[in-house]
Design an enzyme around this catalytic site. Structure first.
Site, PDB file in Angstrom:
ATOM      1  N   PRO A  89      35.114  79.068  36.097  1.00  0.00           N
ATOM      2  CA  PRO A  89      36.279  79.426  36.928  1.00  0.00           C
ATOM      3  C   PRO A  89      36.085  80.756  37.665  1.00  0.00           C
ATOM      4  O   PRO A  89      36.806  81.033  38.623  1.00  0.00           O
ATOM      5  CB  PRO A  89      37.428  79.534  35.925  1.00  0.00           C
ATOM      6  CG  PRO A  89      36.967  78.809  34.702  1.00  0.00           C
ATOM      7  CD  PRO A  89      35.475  78.968  34.681  1.00  0.00           C
ATOM      8  N   GLU A 116      36.566  78.451  25.748  1.00  0.00           N
ATOM      9  CA  GLU A 116      37.150  79.525  26.563  1.00  0.00           C
ATOM     10  C   GLU A 116      36.145  80.138  27.523  1.00  0.00           C
ATOM     11  O   GLU A 116      36.518  80.699  28.556  1.00  0.00           O
ATOM     12  CB  GLU A 116      37.734  80.630  25.675  1.00  0.00           C
ATOM     13  CG  GLU A 116      39.215  80.506  25.387  1.00  0.00           C
ATOM     14  CD  GLU A 116      40.091  80.109  26.575  1.00  0.00           C
ATOM     15  OE1 GLU A 116      40.563  78.955  26.575  1.00  0.00           O
ATOM     16  OE2 GLU A 116      40.306  80.920  27.475  1.00  0.00           O
ATOM     17  N   ARG A 154      24.364  63.360  48.641  1.00  0.00           N
ATOM     18  CA  ARG A 154      24.665  62.768  49.949  1.00  0.00           C
ATOM     19  C   ARG A 154      23.859  63.399  51.072  1.00  0.00           C
ATOM     20  O   ARG A 154      23.681  62.798  52.127  1.00  0.00           O
ATOM     21  CB  ARG A 154      26.148  62.951  50.283  1.00  0.00           C
ATOM     22  CG  ARG A 154      27.108  62.284  49.336  1.00  0.00           C
ATOM     23  CD  ARG A 154      28.519  62.765  49.573  1.00  0.00           C
ATOM     24  NE  ARG A 154      28.887  62.679  50.989  1.00  0.00           N
ATOM     25  CZ  ARG A 154      29.192  61.546  51.598  1.00  0.00           C
ATOM     26  NH1 ARG A 154      29.230  60.435  50.929  1.00  0.00           N
ATOM     27  NH2 ARG A 154      29.478  61.553  52.888  1.00  0.00           N
ATOM     28  N   ASP A 169      26.600  65.322  61.901  1.00  0.00           N
ATOM     29  CA  ASP A 169      26.070  66.271  62.869  1.00  0.00           C
ATOM     30  C   ASP A 169      26.893  66.316  64.155  1.00  0.00           C
ATOM     31  O   ASP A 169      26.654  67.147  65.009  1.00  0.00           O
ATOM     32  CB  ASP A 169      24.626  65.894  63.244  1.00  0.00           C
ATOM     33  CG  ASP A 169      23.696  66.064  62.067  1.00  0.00           C
ATOM     34  OD1 ASP A 169      23.831  67.076  61.370  1.00  0.00           O
ATOM     35  OD2 ASP A 169      22.839  65.193  61.860  1.00  0.00           O
TER      36      ASP A 169
END
Ligand code: 9D3
Length: 249
Positions: A89, A116, A154, A169
């Site tokens: 995070p 945690e 991808r 593009d």
């Protein structure tokens, strides 16, 4: 490209590995994936991977040693010099520019945290970059790692067909997508826009670019602020906003 994922729940990764674009890339030899479970590198009979935080407080912390060994095994399976990326995070927010950069590398190790947090010394010693998906709370790094795997895969050469890579593009890049419609022409009085039924390819392209510009301006002004619009694009956006004012939206 070769990606190694360090995770206490390697079976979760099947959700991305066994389906769609990623699965096809692996089958076609464009992508190699491997997992390392820190639990397999624990040194006690209970295979402990976490412990209580120094200083007290809630939750548990991932121990240094099992993670360090799992990362070393991941790195040993990759070409020298590949980065170790921890999903936390506290990380820099992942975006398409980063996805493009990672897709240019021969390999990377993704570390998914649980509990945690991770002992800070492991991050100092072994992690090159921390990445986050954004400001919301997940239960661990696996889903974030899967997002990175999907986004990077991808972009690997040969993974997508010519059609979809050309779209990446095109003049639309950096903008939100234009609205899509398929049959029937009318649903509960909602009609497909005339432009899309006209058969006039130039008119359709102009409408789509105008919609993309307008939606990006309205919904994601932050994206538009980072772009330089051509004078033609600026004119299309001005016209979109005038039409919006006129329709009272
Ligand atoms: C509610 C617990 N938080 C106390 C301040 C800390 C916390 C620790 C571990 C919050 C989430 C997590 C687990 N999250 C991830 O490992 C994670 C994550 C995320 O939660 N949001 C966005 N991106 C990511 S990348 C990894």
């Amino acid at each position: 490209m070769h990606m190694q994922i360090v995770s206490l729940f390697p079976d979760m990764l099947d959700a991305v590995i066994d389906y769609g674009v990623v699965s096809r890339a692996v089958d076609r030899g464009l992508l190699q994936l491997g997992t390392q479970n820190p639990r397999d590198f624990a040194d006690d009979a209970h295979r402990t991977v976490d412990d209580r935080p120094y200083g007290g407080g809630p939750g548990m912390v991932m121990k240094f040693a099992p993670l360090a060994r799992a990362i070393d095994n991941a790195q040993a399976a990759l070409p020298a010099g590949c980065p170790v990326i921890a999903l936390t995070p506290q990380g820099r927010v992942f975006d398409q520019d980063l996805a493009r950069y990672y897709a240019s590398l021969p390999g990377l190790t993704l570390l998914a945290g649980r509990y945690e947090g991770i002992d800070e010394r492991l991050i100092e010693a072994k992690v090159d970059e921390e990445l986050s998906l954004g400001d919301f709370v997940l239960s661990g790094g696996e889903i974030a790692a899967m997002a990175v795997i999907d986004a990077v895969t991808r972009l690997l050469p040969g993974v997508l067909g010519d059609e979809s890579s050309a779209a990446e593009d095109s003049f639309m890049s950096g903008l939100l997508d234009y609205p899509h419609y398929t049959r029937p022409e009318e649903i509960d009085g909602r009609r497909v826009p005339d432009e899309l039924l006209s058969g006039d390819h130039a008119r359709i392209a102009r409408w789509r670019q105008q919609q993309a510009l307008g939606r990006t301006y309205v919904r994601r002004a932050d994206l538009l602020a980072r772009m330089t619009l051509s004078s033609e694009q600026q004119a299309l956006l001005d016209e979109f906003l005038q039409q919006q004012d006129a329709s009272g939206n």
